[in-house]
Design a protein around this motif. Structure first.
Motif, PDB file in Angstrom:
ATOM      1  N   PRO A 183      47.807 102.066  72.203  1.00 43.25           N
ATOM      2  CA  PRO A 183      47.395 103.312  72.857  1.00 43.25           C
ATOM      3  C   PRO A 183      45.988 103.178  73.441  1.00 43.25           C
ATOM      4  CG  PRO A 183      47.828 103.670  70.497  1.00 43.25           C
ATOM      5  CD  PRO A 183      48.014 102.220  70.779  1.00 43.25           C
ATOM      6  N   ASP A 184      45.660 104.023  74.406  1.00 46.51           N
ATOM      7  CA  ASP A 184      44.334 103.960  75.013  1.00 46.51           C
ATOM      8  C   ASP A 184      43.368 104.969  74.394  1.00 46.51           C
ATOM      9  OD1 ASP A 184      45.483 106.220  76.075  1.00 46.51           O
ATOM     10  OD2 ASP A 184      45.068 105.730  78.160  1.00 46.51           O
ATOM     11  N   TYR A 185      43.680 105.427  73.178  1.00 42.49           N
ATOM     12  CA  TYR A 185      42.830 106.405  72.493  1.00 42.49           C
ATOM     13  C   TYR A 185      42.727 106.052  71.006  1.00 42.49           C
ATOM     14  CZ  TYR A 185      47.311 108.084  70.887  1.00 42.49           C
ATOM     15  OH  TYR A 185      48.554 108.150  70.324  1.00 42.49           O
ATOM     16  N   CYS A 186      41.703 106.584  70.380  1.00 46.00           N
ATOM     17  CA  CYS A 186      41.522 106.417  68.937  1.00 46.00           C
ATOM     18  C   CYS A 186      40.721 107.601  68.404  1.00 46.00           C
ATOM     19  CB  CYS A 186      40.799 105.110  68.625  1.00 46.00           C
ATOM     20  SG  CYS A 186      39.083 105.052  69.173  1.00 46.00           S
ATOM     21  N   VAL A 187      40.608 107.658  67.091  1.00 45.75           N
ATOM     22  CA  VAL A 187      39.766 108.647  66.429  1.00 45.75           C
ATOM     23  C   VAL A 187      38.562 107.919  65.850  1.00 45.75           C
ATOM     24  CG1 VAL A 187      39.582 110.233  64.466  1.00 45.75           C
ATOM     25  CG2 VAL A 187      41.632 110.246  65.887  1.00 45.75           C
ATOM     26  N   LEU A 188      37.379 108.452  66.104  1.00 47.71           N
ATOM     27  CA  LEU A 188      36.151 107.926  65.536  1.00 47.71           C
ATOM     28  C   LEU A 188      35.593 108.973  64.582  1.00 47.71           C
ATOM     29  CD1 LEU A 188      34.481 106.461  68.762  1.00 47.71           C
ATOM     30  CD2 LEU A 188      35.873 105.260  67.066  1.00 47.71           C
ATOM     31  N   ILE A 189      35.431 108.599  63.324  1.00 50.82           N
ATOM     32  CA  ILE A 189      34.893 109.506  62.313  1.00 50.82           C
ATOM     33  C   ILE A 189      33.465 109.077  62.000  1.00 50.82           C
ATOM     34  CG2 ILE A 189      35.103 110.395  59.974  1.00 50.82           C
ATOM     35  CD1 ILE A 189      38.124 109.845  60.151  1.00 50.82           C
ATOM     36  N   LEU A 190      32.527 109.976  62.234  1.00 49.84           N
ATOM     37  CA  LEU A 190      31.119 109.693  61.989  1.00 49.84           C
ATOM     38  C   LEU A 190      30.808 109.984  60.520  1.00 49.84           C
ATOM     39  CD1 LEU A 190      29.683 111.517  65.111  1.00 49.84           C
ATOM     40  CD2 LEU A 190      30.727 109.266  64.953  1.00 49.84           C
ATOM     41  N   TYR A 242      39.230 101.092  74.061  1.00 49.31           N
ATOM     42  CA  TYR A 242      39.851 102.410  74.215  1.00 49.31           C
ATOM     43  C   TYR A 242      39.237 103.163  75.387  1.00 49.31           C
ATOM     44  CZ  TYR A 242      41.748 101.454  69.645  1.00 49.31           C
ATOM     45  OH  TYR A 242      42.408 100.873  68.601  1.00 49.31           O
ATOM     46  N   LYS A 243      40.088 103.850  76.110  1.00 54.37           N
ATOM     47  CA  LYS A 243      39.646 104.656  77.245  1.00 54.37           C
ATOM     48  C   LYS A 243      39.194 106.049  76.774  1.00 54.37           C
ATOM     49  CE  LYS A 243      41.271 106.062  81.824  1.00 54.37           C
ATOM     50  NZ  LYS A 243      42.409 106.005  82.757  1.00 54.37           N
ATOM     51  N   TYR A 244      39.853 106.556  75.741  1.00 56.98           N
ATOM     52  CA  TYR A 244      39.568 107.895  75.219  1.00 56.98           C
ATOM     53  C   TYR A 244      39.341 107.823  73.712  1.00 56.98           C
ATOM     54  CZ  TYR A 244      42.000 108.936  79.572  1.00 56.98           C
ATOM     55  OH  TYR A 244      42.405 108.958  80.873  1.00 56.98           O
ATOM     56  N   PHE A 245      38.566 108.776  73.212  1.00 55.71           N
ATOM     57  CA  PHE A 245      38.374 108.874  71.771  1.00 55.71           C
ATOM     58  C   PHE A 245      38.150 110.324  71.387  1.00 55.71           C
ATOM     59  CE2 PHE A 245      34.208 108.109  73.579  1.00 55.71           C
ATOM     60  CZ  PHE A 245      33.381 109.008  72.912  1.00 55.71           C
ATOM     61  N   PHE A 246      38.505 110.615  70.150  1.00 63.82           N
ATOM     62  CA  PHE A 246      38.300 111.928  69.566  1.00 63.82           C
ATOM     63  C   PHE A 246      37.262 111.732  68.473  1.00 63.82           C
ATOM     64  CE2 PHE A 246      40.198 115.630  67.057  1.00 63.82           C
ATOM     65  CZ  PHE A 246      39.632 116.584  67.889  1.00 63.82           C
ATOM     66  N   MET A 247      36.120 112.385  68.586  1.00 69.11           N
ATOM     67  CA  MET A 247      35.014 112.205  67.671  1.00 69.11           C
ATOM     68  C   MET A 247      35.017 113.325  66.622  1.00 69.11           C
ATOM     69  SD  MET A 247      30.910 112.261  68.587  1.00 69.11           S
ATOM     70  CE  MET A 247      31.265 111.697  70.225  1.00 69.11           C
ATOM     71  N   LEU A 248      35.051 112.947  65.355  1.00 71.94           N
ATOM     72  CA  LEU A 248      35.083 113.925  64.271  1.00 71.94           C
ATOM     73  C   LEU A 248      34.018 113.602  63.227  1.00 71.94           C
ATOM     74  CD1 LEU A 248      38.949 113.966  63.680  1.00 71.94           C
ATOM     75  CD2 LEU A 248      37.607 115.740  64.828  1.00 71.94           C
ATOM     76  N   ASP A 249      33.524 114.636  62.558  1.00 73.55           N
ATOM     77  CA  ASP A 249      32.646 114.423  61.414  1.00 73.55           C
ATOM     78  C   ASP A 249      33.516 114.076  60.201  1.00 73.55           C
ATOM     79  OD1 ASP A 249      30.323 114.975  62.854  1.00 73.55           O
ATOM     80  OD2 ASP A 249      30.488 117.118  62.500  1.00 73.55           O
ATOM     81  N   ASP A 250      32.890 113.684  59.110  1.00 74.91           N
ATOM     82  CA  ASP A 250      33.636 113.172  57.958  1.00 74.91           C
ATOM     83  C   ASP A 250      34.084 114.229  56.955  1.00 74.91           C
ATOM     84  OD1 ASP A 250      31.241 113.863  56.736  1.00 74.91           O
ATOM     85  OD2 ASP A 250      30.663 111.803  56.257  1.00 74.91           O
ATOM     86  N   ASP A 251      33.816 115.503  57.223  1.00 72.53           N
ATOM     87  CA  ASP A 251      34.040 116.510  56.186  1.00 72.53           C
ATOM     88  C   ASP A 251      35.118 117.546  56.503  1.00 72.53           C
ATOM     89  OD1 ASP A 251      32.596 117.739  58.209  1.00 72.53           O
ATOM     90  OD2 ASP A 251      31.063 118.584  56.889  1.00 72.53           O
TER      91      ASP A 251
END
Length: 125
Positions: A4-11, A96-105
């Protein structure tokens, strides 16, 4: 099957064992790629690597200095804005072309509309 061209990044920072977002999105049946974005100043970095292995992406806060205004004049690097800005380079480097950025909580996600687009609170599970 193509990647896929997307992922989730958890800070996350110094919260090994408390990255609630990871378990929450897996519980919601997300089966795509997830990466934990951890800075090289994190005292728990090695513990993250032991637990999450190749899902840990490390960036340098020092390398990010001067690339943007952190909006803080305290003189320290205790701000999530370094990780937020690093995500653009991280996603690109990972392919990845796209990402969804989320906090860890995050322990829950809910929605506010039903199928008829009327206001309603609920959960997707």
């Amino acid at each position: 099957m193509t990647k896929p061209d997307y992922c989730v990044l958890i800070l996350t920072h110094n919260r090994v064992g408390k990255v609630f977002t990871y378990e929450t999105i897996r519980k919601l049946k997300y089966d795509g790629d997830i990466f934990l974005v951890v800075d090289d100043e994190d005292p728990a970095l090695e513990d993250y690597k032991k637990l999450y292995k190749d899902q840990v992406v490390v960036f340098s806060k020092k390398d990010m200095e001067g690339k943007f205004d952190i909006g803080d004049n305290s003189g320290n690097r205790k701000a999530v804005v370094f990780a937020r800005n690093a995500c653009f380079d991280i996603a690109k480097k990972l392919g990845y072309k796209y990402f969804f950025m989320l906090d860890d909580d995050y322990t829950d996600f809910s929605y506010r509309f039903n199928d008829e687009l009327s206001y309603k609170t609920g959960r997707p599970y």
